[in-house]
Design an enzyme around this catalytic site. Structure first.
Site, PDB file in Angstrom:
ATOM      1  N   ASP A 305      44.732  48.245  41.689  1.00  0.00           N
ATOM      2  CA  ASP A 305      43.665  48.029  42.656  1.00  0.00           C
ATOM      3  C   ASP A 305      42.501  48.956  42.286  1.00  0.00           C
ATOM      4  OD1 ASP A 305      42.119  47.159  44.740  1.00  0.00           O
ATOM      5  OD2 ASP A 305      43.701  47.283  46.247  1.00  0.00           O
TER       6      ASP A 305
HETATM    7  C1  NOJ Z   1      40.125  46.655  46.776  1.00  0.00           C
HETATM    8  C2  NOJ Z   1      41.012  45.731  47.525  1.00  0.00           C
HETATM    9  O1  NOJ Z   1      42.148  46.435  48.009  1.00  0.00           O
HETATM   10  C3  NOJ Z   1      41.504  44.549  46.727  1.00  0.00           C
HETATM   11  O2  NOJ Z   1      42.164  43.666  47.574  1.00  0.00           O
HETATM   12  C4  NOJ Z   1      40.367  43.896  46.016  1.00  0.00           C
HETATM   13  O3  NOJ Z   1      40.818  42.766  45.320  1.00  0.00           O
HETATM   14  C5  NOJ Z   1      39.735  44.894  45.098  1.00  0.00           C
HETATM   15  N1  NOJ Z   1      39.209  45.998  45.881  1.00  0.00           N
HETATM   16  C6  NOJ Z   1      38.634  44.303  44.243  1.00  0.00           C
HETATM   17  O4  NOJ Z   1      37.498  44.107  44.985  1.00  0.00           O
END
Ligand code: NOJ
Length: 786
Positions: A305
């Site tokens: 993430d």
């Molecule tokens: C953080 C989020 O937790 C995740 O779900 C998302 O896909 C990513 N950022 C990318 O934006």
């Protein structure tokens, strides 16, 4: 010479011993796998594999590392890196993926650099959070799941893929398949609720929709099952918080939707921010290697993430970026989203022999497989004439409206003047329309709105005015989400006095109060909205409350006093038409809750598929404090009921359904035979039990019912949920019509993760329910003999 050779061999052996745990086994599964089987991956293709081999042979170590690096070009959802030299990095082959690119021109711009300037011409894979639509915005995921209709979810995801791919996006970070039992957690809006079986079916539908019939089609995008794993169990519902989940619960509750998404062919998976039993999910060898690779044989990309690899320092398992990179990568992660530590340190880690190049090769293979499968090497660019900048096609609007209509959950519909308030009749000539969500097109798009445009959204006010004419709608906003003046509230009360009924559109502001980094400790209506509701109700005019929220809200007063309440979630661009058609009965509510709706925050976590205790409350009246020891020493609150406000799968209809007693094809199954069949894939598995029931629409209108089958096991080596969903079906019935609904259950419906830590079927007593929600129905017994 001989001694030197021996010395080298010894060194190599020691090194292999040290690094061995970091290298995942390709061919030798170490465990049974979920239900004993590797996932069915579309990436496991010999033709792709030979192309990957050939390319890998030409790559330098630096170029390999480049494939494992991802940057966000655009507004970052978290602390960014401050870098802007994306073009230069891509030209040097230092980046494998970009995401958040603003448009198709930017996607092609960077792709040209990758393909034309980088030495090996390896295309980028361009990602974006396409969560519940790209431009055609559908209901938020919690709403889409509340349809209990995988087909409509698949159609919505297909449209999203077509639109996103036309803008150069070939990878979406969706579906979120995190099981969530805590509505304080803002991200509960992004998932499919609390049930692993339903969650798995919805996850499969998204994957089918995004990836289409063939990933190589130019309108297919790679799906990403996230956040692996346990993110939904964040303690206290506070986002990013730690989780503690036993292996039993992980295997039976949290892992199955991931398995389902990847078994459906999902090409990628994203690790979660949270620590799981003390080990951050970003650097967790058990989940990332043992389960994902050694048991499931997943051959696609495992991406972190946003910035999560560097966050291992904050977690406390690395004191510097190099160690963070080492921990995440050696645990099994392939790609570093945004934190740049793979970019900075992987090469050095290999040169210092802390990470073997073979492990780098594995990760690069995972990335290249997905790129080849997407056809990016043959067709790296996006035809810039494909994207539709004009009006949205009617077919997309139809799916958006149908999805919204099916997502609405009618929570309450009490009689007013001896007739249930909904649906409204033509006698309702004037409506007072009140609330911050009655005419806010941007809010209808919900959180994570992709590239949606408020101008595409039709509000309730617009749609209602189209139906009743400008004089039929007395609109008074009644204040904003968080603030209202006395004048605004008084104007709303006056509007209600001058109309036949009042419709209040209340709830949460989607971007600040739901989704990531939006956990709430209080689940009531924000600002003065509850006061507004009570003051309008005090006029004596019949009130319909439409709730727009990304989670259940605790509104005991409303659920006791407001005659009609419907949960609308955030319905997407067709919010207004879908709501008006439902209010007037042209569409009959058929959405069902995908989570248990708490009465009060103190009951959380609350979920239907819980274990029994040694002191169940049984039939004891919990509505008053205990008065004797029999009432006291049971599992209960002294000041709250145990039951939720509304149970999992609850939802009213304008129809009225009657169920016959379920009939089972047998009342005895053999554990031994079932266990022997476990290693057959669920979809191909033989049917071991059929359960049939007659469902009759005894109401006056055609309506759809979601018929559900639950199973409860007693006498197993580990305690199992009192009741667990195993199948469901939507049926459409005309008034008076009966349908015989037959469910065919495979052996997997009875599998448990047993006390010896393996999947099996045990002799036990089974109860089988077929019912309209998780709290109704009479169980029918069945025995599983040895
Ligand atoms: C953080 C989020 O937790 C995740 O779900 C998302 O896909 C990513 N950022 C990318 O934006």
């Amino acid at each position: 010479m001989y001694h030197r050779l021996l010395w080298h061999c010894l060194l190599l052996a020691i090194l292999l011993l040290v690094i061995e745990p970091a290298v995942r086994s390709q061919n030798a599964p170490t465990g049974p796998g979920f239900h004993g089987l590797p996932v069915r991956s579309k990436l496991a293709d010999p033709a792709i594999e030979s192309k990957v081999d050939a390319l890998l042979k030409q790559m330098t170590l630096a170029e390999k590392v480049g494939q494992l690096v991802q940057y966000s070009v655009g507004t970052p959802a978290g602390p960014g890196t401050g870098r802007e030299d994306y073009g230069e990095m891509v030209a040097k082959g230092e980046v494998g993926s970009l995401y958040n690119l603003p448009d198709v021109a930017a996607a092609n711009h960077y792709q040209h650099i990758a393909v034309e300037k980088s030495r090996l011409h390896i295309p980028l894979i361009n990602g974006l959070d396409v969560i519940h639509g790209y431009r055609t915005e559908f209901p938020v995921p919690l709403g889409l799941a509340s349809t209990w209709d995988p087909d409509i979810v698949q159609r919505a995801a297909r449209i999203a893929a077509q639109e996103a791919s036309a803008a150069g996006v070939r990878w979406t970070f969706s579906p979120m398949v995190d099981i969530a039992r805590d509505p304080r957690w803002g991200r509960i809006i992004e998932g499919a609720g609390e049930d692993p079986y339903l969650g798995g079916e919805i996850a499969r539908a998204y994957v089918r929709g995004y990836q289409g019939t063939n990933l190589a089609n130019s309108d297919s995008i790679a799906a990403c099952a996230k956040h692996y794993v346990g993110y939904g169990a964040a303690e206290g519902g506070r986002d990013y918080n730690t989780t503690e989940i036993s292996e039993h619960t992980l295997r039976e509750v949290y892992l199955p939707p991931f398995y389902a998404a990847l078994d459906e062919g999902g090409a990628t998976v994203m690790s979660a921010f949270n620590a799981l039993n003390g080990v951050p999910a970003t650097a967790n060898p058990f989940t990332l290697t043992e389960v994902l690779r050694n048991e499931w044989h997943f051959p696609g990309i495992a991406v972190s993430d946003f910035g999560a690899v560097r966050e291992l320092i904050a977690h406390g398992i690395a004191n510097d970026g190099e160690t963070a990179a080492y921990r995440a990568f050696s645990a099994g992660l392939d790609m570093d989203m945004e934190s740049s530590v793979f970019h900075e340190y992987l090469l050095k880690l290999v040169e210092d022999r802390k990470i073997p190049e073979a492990r780098i090769d594995q990760a690069v293979r995972d990335v290249l497989r997905v790129k080849f499968a997407l056809g990016l090497f043959d067709n790296p660019y996006t035809d810039e004439t494909r994207e539709n900048h004009g009006a949205l096609p009617q077919a997309s609007l139809d799916v958006a409206r149908a999805a919204a209509e099916r997502s609405f959950v009618l929570l309450r519909n009490e009689p007013v003047n001896s007739r249930r308030l909904l649906p409204l009749t033509s006698e309702t000539q004037t409506v007072a329309l009140i609330g911050p969500l009655a005419d806010d097109p941007g809010a209808m798009l919900g959180s994570w709105g992709g590239r949606s445009r408020p101008g595409d959204a039709v509000t309730l006010k617009t749609a209602l005015t189209q139906r009743l004419g400008p004089h039929g709608v007395k609109y008074a906003q009644g204040g904003d989400f968080l603030a209202a003046t006395d004048e605004q509230i008084n104007a709303a009360v006056e509007a209600a006095r001058s109309a036949d009924i009042a419709i209040l559109a209340l709830g949460e502001e989607p971007n600040s109060m739901t989704a990531e980094a939006a956990s709430r400790a209080h689940l009531d209506l924000p600002g003065r909205q509850e006061e507004l509701l009570e003051k309008v109700s005090a006029t004596g005019k019949p009130v319909v409350l439409l709730l727009f929220s990304g989670r259940p809200l605790t509104l005991p007063w409303a659920f006791a006093h407001v005659p009609a309440v419907m949960e609308a979630w955030f319905p997407g661009i067709q919010a207004g038409p879908a709501l008006v058609r439902t209010l007037y009965g042209e569409s009959v509510p058929s959405g069902r809750l995908v989570l248990s709706w708490p009465r009060s925050v103190g009951q959380i976590p609350i979920y239907y598929n819980a274990l029994d205790t040694g002191r169940p409350a049984g039939n004891i009246d919990l509505s008053h404090p205990p008065t004797n020891s029999e009432e006291k020493y049971v599992s209960r609150y002294i000041d709250e009921l145990n039951s939720p406000q509304f149970p999992f799968a609850y939802g009213l209809s304008y129809g009225d359904f009657h169920y016959s007693v379920p009939e089972l094809s047998t009342n005895k199954l053999s554990a031994k035979e079932l266990a022997a069949d476990l290693h057959t894939r669920p979809a191909d598995a033989k049917t071991v039990l059929t359960v049939s029931v007659n469902v009759t629409n005894s109401g006056k209108v055609p309506a759809e019912e979601v018929v559900q089958l639950y199973v409860g096991l007693r006498g197993t080596s580990v305690a199992e949920p009192v009741r667990a969903l195993k199948a469901f079906r939507r049926v459409a019935l005309a008034p008076g019509q009966s349908d015989r609904v037959t469910f065919s259950l495979p052996p997997q419906a009875f599998v448990i993760w047993d006390v010896h830590n393996s999947y099996t079927v045990e002799p036990c007593q089974v109860r089988v329910w077929v019912s309209p929600d998780s709290a109704q129905g009479q169980p029918v017994p069945l025995e599983i003999t040895p």
